[in-house]
Design a protein around this motif. Structure first.
Motif, mmCIF file in Angstrom:
data_model
loop_
_atom_site.group_PDB
_atom_site.id
_atom_site.type_symbol
_atom_site.label_atom_id
_atom_site.label_comp_id
_atom_site.label_asym_id
_atom_site.label_seq_id
_atom_site.Cartn_x
_atom_site.Cartn_y
_atom_site.Cartn_z
ATOM 1 N N THR A 25 1.057 7.753 6.846
ATOM 2 C CA THR A 25 2.189 7.861 7.763
ATOM 3 C C THR A 25 2.266 6.658 8.698
ATOM 4 O OG1 THR A 25 2.069 10.264 7.705
ATOM 5 C CG2 THR A 25 3.215 9.290 9.573
ATOM 6 N N VAL A 26 1.119 6.317 9.311
ATOM 7 C CA VAL A 26 1.102 5.167 10.218
ATOM 8 C C VAL A 26 1.482 3.898 9.461
ATOM 9 C CG1 VAL A 26 -0.382 3.695 11.625
ATOM 10 C CG2 VAL A 26 -0.527 6.178 11.847
ATOM 11 N N GLU A 27 0.964 3.725 8.257
ATOM 12 C CA GLU A 27 1.276 2.525 7.470
ATOM 13 C C GLU A 27 2.754 2.492 7.073
ATOM 14 O OE1 GLU A 27 -0.363 -0.006 7.130
ATOM 15 O OE2 GLU A 27 -2.433 0.548 7.550
ATOM 16 N N ALA A 28 3.323 3.662 6.763
ATOM 17 C CA ALA A 28 4.737 3.708 6.383
ATOM 18 C C ALA A 28 5.614 3.304 7.565
ATOM 19 C CB ALA A 28 5.112 5.101 5.880
ATOM 20 N N ILE A 29 5.322 3.857 8.753
ATOM 21 C CA ILE A 29 6.099 3.494 9.950
ATOM 22 C C ILE A 29 5.945 2.001 10.220
ATOM 23 C CG2 ILE A 29 6.337 3.853 12.446
ATOM 24 C CD1 ILE A 29 5.273 6.724 12.014
ATOM 25 N N PHE A 40 0.840 -1.207 0.000
ATOM 26 C CA PHE A 40 0.000 0.000 0.000
ATOM 27 C C PHE A 40 0.872 1.253 0.000
ATOM 28 C CE2 PHE A 40 -1.590 3.419 2.779
ATOM 29 C CZ PHE A 40 -2.562 3.943 1.923
ATOM 30 N N VAL A 41 1.868 1.268 0.908
ATOM 31 C CA VAL A 41 2.693 2.469 1.074
ATOM 32 C C VAL A 41 3.408 2.833 -0.225
ATOM 33 C CG1 VAL A 41 4.723 3.391 2.276
ATOM 34 C CG2 VAL A 41 2.979 2.133 3.550
ATOM 35 N N PHE A 42 3.935 1.812 -0.924
ATOM 36 C CA PHE A 42 4.774 2.102 -2.092
ATOM 37 C C PHE A 42 4.017 1.995 -3.422
ATOM 38 C CE2 PHE A 42 7.723 0.960 1.335
ATOM 39 C CZ PHE A 42 8.452 2.143 1.373
ATOM 40 N N ALA A 43 2.680 2.047 -3.394
ATOM 41 C CA ALA A 43 1.887 2.026 -4.635
ATOM 42 C C ALA A 43 0.859 3.149 -4.604
ATOM 43 C CB ALA A 43 1.213 0.668 -4.813
ATOM 44 N N PRO A 44 1.329 4.408 -4.784
ATOM 45 C CA PRO A 44 0.428 5.549 -4.643
ATOM 46 C C PRO A 44 -0.816 5.479 -5.538
ATOM 47 C CG PRO A 44 2.688 6.290 -5.112
ATOM 48 C CD PRO A 44 2.702 4.810 -5.129
ATOM 49 N N GLY A 45 -0.654 5.020 -6.787
ATOM 50 C CA GLY A 45 -1.808 5.050 -7.694
ATOM 51 C C GLY A 45 -2.484 3.702 -7.839
ATOM 52 N N PHE A 46 -2.504 2.891 -6.743
ATOM 53 C CA PHE A 46 -2.962 1.496 -6.875
ATOM 54 C C PHE A 46 -4.391 1.359 -7.406
ATOM 55 C CE2 PHE A 46 -4.288 2.650 -2.611
ATOM 56 C CZ PHE A 46 -5.514 2.005 -2.463
ATOM 57 N N PHE A 47 -5.241 2.358 -7.131
ATOM 58 C CA PHE A 47 -6.651 2.216 -7.536
ATOM 59 C C PHE A 47 -6.885 2.616 -8.994
ATOM 60 C CE2 PHE A 47 -6.144 6.468 -5.842
ATOM 61 C CZ PHE A 47 -6.821 7.247 -6.754
ATOM 62 N N ARG A 48 -5.834 3.147 -9.636
ATOM 63 C CA ARG A 48 -5.957 3.579 -11.025
ATOM 64 C C ARG A 48 -5.319 2.585 -11.999
ATOM 65 N NH1 ARG A 48 -4.326 8.819 -8.954
ATOM 66 N NH2 ARG A 48 -2.182 8.200 -9.382
ATOM 67 N N LYS A 49 -4.664 1.536 -11.462
ATOM 68 C CA LYS A 49 -3.898 0.639 -12.338
ATOM 69 C C LYS A 49 -4.816 -0.182 -13.236
ATOM 70 C CE LYS A 49 -0.291 -1.643 -10.884
ATOM 71 N NZ LYS A 49 0.590 -2.403 -9.965
ATOM 72 N N GLU A 50 -4.507 -0.178 -14.548
ATOM 73 C CA GLU A 50 -5.329 -0.900 -15.517
ATOM 74 C C GLU A 50 -5.208 -2.407 -15.306
ATOM 75 O OE1 GLU A 50 -7.566 0.016 -17.616
ATOM 76 O OE2 GLU A 50 -7.308 2.186 -17.473
#
Lengths: 205, 205
Positions: A113-117, A75-85
């Motif tokens: 932030t919480v998820e990144a930590i 989740f943290v490292f996939a900013p556009g996850f909901f837009r991926k074709e």
């Protein structure tokens, strides 16, 4: 193009609808987790000197550590996850979980932030957890949950599609990271106190 | 009616301008803190068996505990502090500090959440701090700082009036709650490890 999340006015340009069902998402996650726990339970049974509590704790630390790194990391490292074709399994998982907390698709900064930590610090630390590190990680998980729940409350408490998703995802899934760390932190606390008493007794002899 | 904070587009209806100068705000806070530390240092000197490190730690825990409860508590429980026609000292202090981080006047939820946890949990725990509680509070302070700095970064990093306020308030003032808890947590960690080793040595005898 609409989206299924709450609140309805949330803007998610480019949203690609979920293609997997709830079962297709939860079954692999729960199945893989169960398999992992089973393997650790059986392998740790071969080691002499490990109590059942030690073995249960090993199962928990492996499970929570890998969940933090793999699930929360994606989740943290996939900013556009909901837009991926062509979304991968984890993109789909986070679109599903967002039905219980739309701050994930909205990429709310406190949640991120919480998820990144959690993914970067608590995850690797969970895999290493020994006495003091156990209480440290537990306190971190509890602090993270506090920030997670309090920010949701302060920001309007309207991030779930229906009461089902509120109770199943937002409250239900997260509750494991409240009561298990609480129990482990209490146990570690007692062990540390006992060690100090033993040290004290040795000194005064 | 304008306000002095950044970003300029921030809406603060009903903002009442600062009436105290920077000196009138900082001098009482720093003066009272110094007095408190001095009193604890002198009184603790009368107790036999306390090392200088013990006494320094007592000073720090009283100072940080009272800061959490009194200073941060008055922010958490005063939602409209910047609109008050007859502001008290603490209202003025938070209007001053907001020059270094406008998320305080804007009542950003992540900032408010961290401050609430700090004032309600970490504050009282600081006053009680003994071995394990010390490491627990230090880890909480460090987690809080992480959330504080990371959310500021993710939210645009433009909450200060000028570089002076960025360095003096946002970085400078907060840095004490990074390096002091880090040092104390490392010290506690070593003490706990030593206690476990002593307990282990006793068992194997």
């Amino acid at each position: 193009m609409g989206h299924p999340y709450a609140p309805a006015e949330l803007q998610l340009p480019g949203y690609v609808p979920l293609q997997l069902s709830q079962g297709q998402i939860l079954a692999p996650y729960l199945g893989a987790s169960l398999l992992l726990v089973l393997v650790i339970w059986l392998v740790s049974g071969k080691c002499r000197g490990l109590s059942k509590t030690d073995r249960l704790l090993m199962c928990w630390w492996e499970f929570t550590g890998l969940t933090h790194i793999i699930i929360e990391g994606t989740f943290v490292f996939a900013p556009g996850f909901f837009r991926k074709e062509n979304p991968n399994f984890f993109n789909e998982l986070w679109k599903e979980y967002s039905k219980g907390d739309s701050r994930y698709v909205a990429r709310d900064t406190a949640t991120l932030t919480v998820e990144a930590i959690t993914a970067v610090l608590e995850g690797p630390a969970s895999l290493l957890a020994v006495h003091i590190l156990q209480i440290a990680v537990c306190l971190g998980q509890l602090y993270g949950c506090l920030v997670y729940f309090i920010t949701a409350y302060l920001d309007g408490f309207n991030f779930w599609v229906s009461p089902f998703y509120f109770w199943a995802y937002f409250i239900g899934a997260n509750s494991f990271w409240v009561w298990i760390p609480t129990l482990i932190a209490m146990r570690s606390w007692k062990k540390i106190c006992a060690a100090f008493r033993a040290e004290e007794a040795k000194k005064t002899k």
